[in-house]
Design a protein around this motif. Structure first.
Motif, PDB file in Angstrom:
ATOM      1  N   GLU A 194     -38.353 -27.323 -45.477  1.00  0.00           N
ATOM      2  CA  GLU A 194     -39.184 -28.509 -45.690  1.00  0.00           C
ATOM      3  C   GLU A 194     -40.441 -28.219 -46.482  1.00  0.00           C
ATOM      4  N   THR A 220     -33.115 -30.239 -51.247  1.00  0.00           N
ATOM      5  CA  THR A 220     -33.197 -31.694 -51.102  1.00  0.00           C
ATOM      6  C   THR A 220     -34.094 -32.153 -49.956  1.00  0.00           C
ATOM      7  N   ALA A 221     -34.337 -31.309 -48.957  1.00  0.00           N
ATOM      8  CA  ALA A 221     -35.185 -31.699 -47.827  1.00  0.00           C
ATOM      9  C   ALA A 221     -36.638 -31.268 -48.010  1.00  0.00           C
ATOM     10  N   ARG A 242     -40.333 -31.194 -48.497  1.00  0.00           N
ATOM     11  CA  ARG A 242     -41.347 -32.247 -48.396  1.00  0.00           C
ATOM     12  C   ARG A 242     -42.658 -31.841 -49.039  1.00  0.00           C
ATOM     13  N   ALA A 251     -36.104 -35.388 -53.963  1.00  0.00           N
ATOM     14  CA  ALA A 251     -36.275 -36.775 -53.525  1.00  0.00           C
ATOM     15  C   ALA A 251     -37.154 -36.920 -52.286  1.00  0.00           C
ATOM     16  N   ALA A 252     -37.236 -35.905 -51.433  1.00  0.00           N
ATOM     17  CA  ALA A 252     -38.033 -36.000 -50.210  1.00  0.00           C
ATOM     18  C   ALA A 252     -39.462 -35.499 -50.396  1.00  0.00           C
ATOM     19  N   LEU A 253     -39.810 -34.998 -51.572  1.00  0.00           N
ATOM     20  CA  LEU A 253     -41.120 -34.397 -51.806  1.00  0.00           C
ATOM     21  C   LEU A 253     -42.236 -35.416 -51.608  1.00  0.00           C
ATOM     22  N   ARG A 254     -43.196 -35.062 -50.736  1.00  0.00           N
ATOM     23  CA  ARG A 254     -44.332 -35.938 -50.455  1.00  0.00           C
ATOM     24  C   ARG A 254     -45.645 -35.363 -50.971  1.00  0.00           C
ATOM     25  N   GLU A 289     -40.977 -40.633 -52.764  1.00  0.00           N
ATOM     26  CA  GLU A 289     -41.718 -40.339 -51.537  1.00  0.00           C
ATOM     27  C   GLU A 289     -43.051 -39.645 -51.791  1.00  0.00           C
TER      28      GLU A 289
END
Length: 157
Positions: free
Chosen positions: A3, A23-24, A26, A46-49, A70
């Motif tokens: 993550e 892909t996970a 963050r 796609a999950a990057l915050r 995200e």
């Protein structure tokens, strides 16, 4: 699943070709990678915050961040060779874009208006001075806060 990835202070000249297998992921911290000249390919995250390239003094181009739905925070502060800001117009969740200390920026960040109530402040006021700075001229940006220190920070409230 991974993550977070902290590569802060790395001395490698090039990032891996992409991070698409993560892909996970963050958060990605590449702060202080002073030899990094090309931005990492983060489009598949796609999950990057949260993305930090703070202090990557050799970085000349911003990362391509389209598709990072995200993404909430991006820190490019102190990227003294950065000449153009990242294109963040399609990032609806973005709340903080840090560009303070990006002394080579040629153009202001292009941020879509979120509300018509933005006020520049009276001429000569602190608010007018911040917004009227060379890089942070951006009329009608809605509820955004600008700070100019050789660049700017844009906080979307």
């Amino acid at each position: 699943m991974l993550e977070g990835l902290d590569l802060a202070g790395c001395t490698i000249l090039q990032m891996p070709p992409d991070f698409r297998g993560l892909t996970a992921l963050r958060w990605l911290d590449l702060a202080g990678c002073t030899s990094l000249q090309m931005p990492p390919d983060v489009r598949g995250l796609a999950a990057l915050r949260w993305l930090s390239l703070r202090g990557c003094t050799s970085l000349q181009m911003p990362p391509e961040v389209e598709g990072l739905a995200e993404l909430v925070r991006m820190d490019l502060a102190g990227c003294t060779s950065l000449q153009t800001p990242p294109d963040v117009r399609g990032l609806a969740r973005l709340r903080k874009l840090r560009l303070s200390g990006c002394t080579s920026l040629q153009t202001p960040p292009d941020v879509a208006p979120t509300a018509p109530s933005y006020s520049r402040g009276a001429p000569g006021s602190a608010a007018a001075d911040r917004v009227g700075s060379p890089v942070c001229r951006a009329a009608g940006l809605g509820p955004l806060e600008h700070e100019f220190r050789g660049g700017c920070a844009v906080d979307v409230m």
